[in-house]
Design an enzyme around this catalytic site. Structure first.
Site, PDB file in Angstrom:
ATOM      1  N   TYR A 180       0.872  -1.171   0.000  1.00 64.18           N
ATOM      2  CA  TYR A 180       0.000   0.000   0.000  1.00 64.18           C
ATOM      3  C   TYR A 180       0.912   1.225   0.000  1.00 64.18           C
ATOM      4  CZ  TYR A 180      -2.627  -3.737   2.425  1.00 64.18           C
ATOM      5  OH  TYR A 180      -3.164  -4.942   2.806  1.00 64.18           O
ATOM      6  N   ARG A 181       0.723   2.128  -0.949  1.00 61.68           N
ATOM      7  CA  ARG A 181       1.638   3.265  -1.070  1.00 61.68           C
ATOM      8  C   ARG A 181       1.584   4.168   0.158  1.00 61.68           C
ATOM      9  NH1 ARG A 181      -2.549   5.825  -5.010  1.00 61.68           N
ATOM     10  NH2 ARG A 181      -3.511   7.366  -3.658  1.00 61.68           N
ATOM     11  N   ASP A 289      -1.824   7.189 -10.777  1.00 63.06           N
ATOM     12  CA  ASP A 289      -1.969   5.793 -10.371  1.00 63.06           C
ATOM     13  C   ASP A 289      -1.743   4.819 -11.529  1.00 63.06           C
ATOM     14  OD1 ASP A 289      -2.633   3.726  -8.516  1.00 63.06           O
ATOM     15  OD2 ASP A 289      -3.869   5.182  -7.464  1.00 63.06           O
TER      16      ASP A 289
END
Ligand SMILES: Cc1cc2nc3c(=O)[nH]c(=O)nc-3n(C[C@H](O)[C@H](O)[C@H](O)COP(=O)(O)O)c2cc1C
Length: 616
Positions: A180-181, A289
């Site tokens: 998860y960024r 993204d």
């Protein structure tokens, strides 16, 4: 292909392996972590075969080097996973899953080597760990020392893009590792971008219910099998470190964090330790993204660092995502291959499945099945829409088992030849990926199933119109379009010899004419009757760039609102949507590099040693 090592103990070994295989480009000239590295990584990803892995040795803003695009080709993802081919890794997994319960002592004895093999995959604990060579605690922590990338011009800041986020369930005690960024907010806080459907978010909900702070650890630059495993859609409660152990054929070594009660991969380059307070949310984003669009600002938890540890001479690992193909496409391809045996374990009639890159994973899945009874394809559609992360799929397309999914043109032709547009399309509703931007509401919306399998004698037969003769002459199409709307600014008929002919159209949107209004008009035009599928795209779209067309088609369509069907023909509106279409959510920008940075990087190509990337 060079002989592959079964497992890299750490990122340093992987880098050495890449270099030996001629898969690494060292960039010695100074580069900035602010857009420049991302620009070069984007050029590499889009160059033939995914270019090379990039090691930026001199980052202007940090003393640490940056590795990018390390997984970004078929060969490199295989190297990362220590396999000659993704299929052979899948076959290994399939053999493992076929183990049946022993029915005799002899069978039991035969199983022992397998059982011992399994024990080899379980993570081990180690007390002295390289990831803790250097330790900063509390106020000493300073994330600005790290070369965290700002990837795209409209990004809300620098983002850590390849982190392995580790947490533990409060209820079961089981570990989760997910990628998860993390948006870096300041020297010791980041965002925590676990989507609502993901396991990290589930743990977060548990802590929220209990009113307790959630300990979280993040490994950056873990060995490649661990980094991959964090992206894998394992069922909740299954430890990604076991998958990594299976891939590596040896256990992942874990070590206790220095400030919280969690364990991290001992060989990681960097480790961030800290906690998330369930009551604290903060705006995160925007971020260019992997959909190729900016994901909008959203409210996400905040990660407070209590310690930062790293190896001596660490390398910071990053990826750059954007319009496909990018590095993550290869990670996704690995998942597609590795998870086929798992899908087949539940649905043995599934021969194969394929997620075209332009669909950015959640928008379309094509499955080939061995059909045995009426409605079998529909059953698999429903299964897909209820199956783990496959359930985000907006479109599920079913073809017969004999169709080779590795031949995209053949797949497309099969679908366009087979389907009866009146009876083979099935609109449903269900959960959508957080990153979907085309549905009227977030997280939930329309899905489309397309059944292109053969019709059994005991199924209702297709009522297909006779194939149209020739396409009308360009002049006739042009005139017909002119009479339909002055906003139709271009057209193209892809040269496909299929029953359902396709016409692509450019539509210069004026903010007043809705796609549906235009679609109805197009379906009435007698001269356009030769085309059973018309696709409307925005005016700037090059209709001969099929990858671009498919990317827009898969990403921009809400199947309920944007497909108009009449008389066995249909129009799909794949333009950006506005209030004239009844779409009130903001429409995201396309992710594009700033022309200045691109020009400056191109101008320095020789100095940077990246002329090859520009050539191909
Ligand atoms: C490079 C990369 C970045 C990702 N970033 C995110 C992210 O920010 N948030 C998220 O929820 N999923 C992200 N994902 C997808 C998750 O890692 C993936 O869905 C994974 O299976 C989640 O793990 P979980 O099932 O344990 O929650 C990313 C995947 C990749 C390859």
């Amino acid at each position: 292909m060079a002989a592959m090592k079964s497992a890299y103990e750490n990122l340093g070994e992987f880098i050495a392996g890449l270099e030996k295989a001629g898969e690494l480009l060292r960039i010695k000239a100074p580069v900035s972590s602010n857009l420049e590295i991302a620009c070069i990584a984007d050029l590499a990803s889009k160059s033939r075969g995914g270019g090379k892995a990039l090691l930026f040795e001199h980052v202007r803003e940090s003393r640490f080097p940056v590795l990018a695009n390390a997984f970004g080709s078929e060969r490199r993802i295989c190297m990362a996973l220590g396999t000659d081919s993704l299929d052979s890794l899948a076959r290994r997994l399939e053999r493992f899953m076929r183990i049946e319960p022993p029915t005799s002592l002899r069978r039991f004895v035969n199983l022992l080597p397998m059982a011992l093999d399994f024990m080899r995959f379980l993570p081990r604990r180690r007390s002295k760990a390289p990831c803790q060579d250097i330790i900063y605690r509390g106020e000493e922590v300073d994330l600005s020392e790290l070369p965290v990338l700002k990837c795209w011009p409209w990004d809300g800041g620098p983002f850590m893009t390849l982190p392995v986020v580790i947490s533990r369930s409060l209820e079961t005690g089981r570990r989760n590792a997910g990628m998860y960024r993390l948006q870096v907010f300041d020297r010791n806080t980041t965002g925590m971008h676990w989507h609502i459907h993901k396991d990290g978010s589930h743990h977060f909900q548990e802590y929220k219910r209990a009113g307790r702070r959630m300990p979280v650890a993040v490994a950056v630059g873990a060995d490649p099998a661990v980094t991959y495993a964090a992206t894998a859609p394992l069922p909740r409660g299954m430890d990604e470190m076991i998958l990594a152990g299976f891939i590596r054929k040896k256990p992942v070594q874990m070590t206790r964090c220095v400030s919280i009660d969690l364990e991290v991969p001992a060989e990681a380059q960097f480790v961030l330790e800290g906690y998330v307070d369930p009551e604290e949310l903060r705006p995160e984003g925007p971020f260019g993204d992997h959909t190729g669009y900016y994901s909008p600002v959203g409210q996400y938890p905040v990660f407070h660092l209590t310690a930062l540890t790293h190896r001596r001479n660490p390398v910071y690992a990053a990826t750059v995502v954007g319009r496909p193909p990018m590095e993550d496409c290869w990670i996704g391809r690995a998942t597609e291959r590795i998870f086929l045996p798992l899908l087949r374990a539940i649905h043995p009639e599934v021969r194969d499945f394929w997620m075209p890159w332009e669909g950015v994973f959640h928008n379309i899945v094509v499955l080939s099945i061995d059909k045995e009874y009426p409605g079998h394809a529909r059953r698999i559609m429903s299964a897909v829409w209820g199956q783990g992360q496959l359930s985000f799929s907006k479109a599920a397309v079913l073809v017969d088992g004999k169709v080779d999914l590795r031949n995209p043109r053949k797949v497309l032709e099969t679908i366009l030849n087979q389907v009866d547009l009146e009876s083979d399309l099935y609109i449903s509703e269900g959960v959508l990926d957080v990153l979907d931007h085309s549905a009227p509401d977030p997280l939930f919306g329309a899905k489309i199933g397309i059944d292109a399998t053969f019709r059994r004698p005991d199924e209702r037969q297709r009522k297909r119109p006779a194939p149209a003769g020739q396409n009308p002459a360009d002049e006739i199409i042009k005139r017909s379009l002119r009479y339909t709307s002055g906003l139709l600014s271009g057209f193209h008929c892809p040269p496909l010899n299929v029953r359902n002919r396709v016409l692509l159209l450019n539509f210069a949107k004026d903010g007043r004419t809705s796609g549906r209004t235009l679609s109805h008009k197009l379906l009435q035009k007698r001269r356009l009757k030769a085309f059973s599928i018309m696709v409307i795209l925005d005016s700037g779209i090059d209709l001969r760039d099929y990858s671009l067309v498919l990317w827009k088609l898969f990403n921009n369509v809400d199947p309920k609102r944007d497909i108009v069907i009449h008389g066995g023909r249909l129009v799909i509106d794949a333009t950006r949507k506005g209030v004239e279409d009844g779409h009130t959510r903001p429409w995201p920008k396309d992710v594009e590099m700033s022309p200045e940075v691109l020009a400056s990087v191109k101008g320095r190509a020789k100095d940077l040693g990246i002329e090859d990337l520009l050539a191909g």
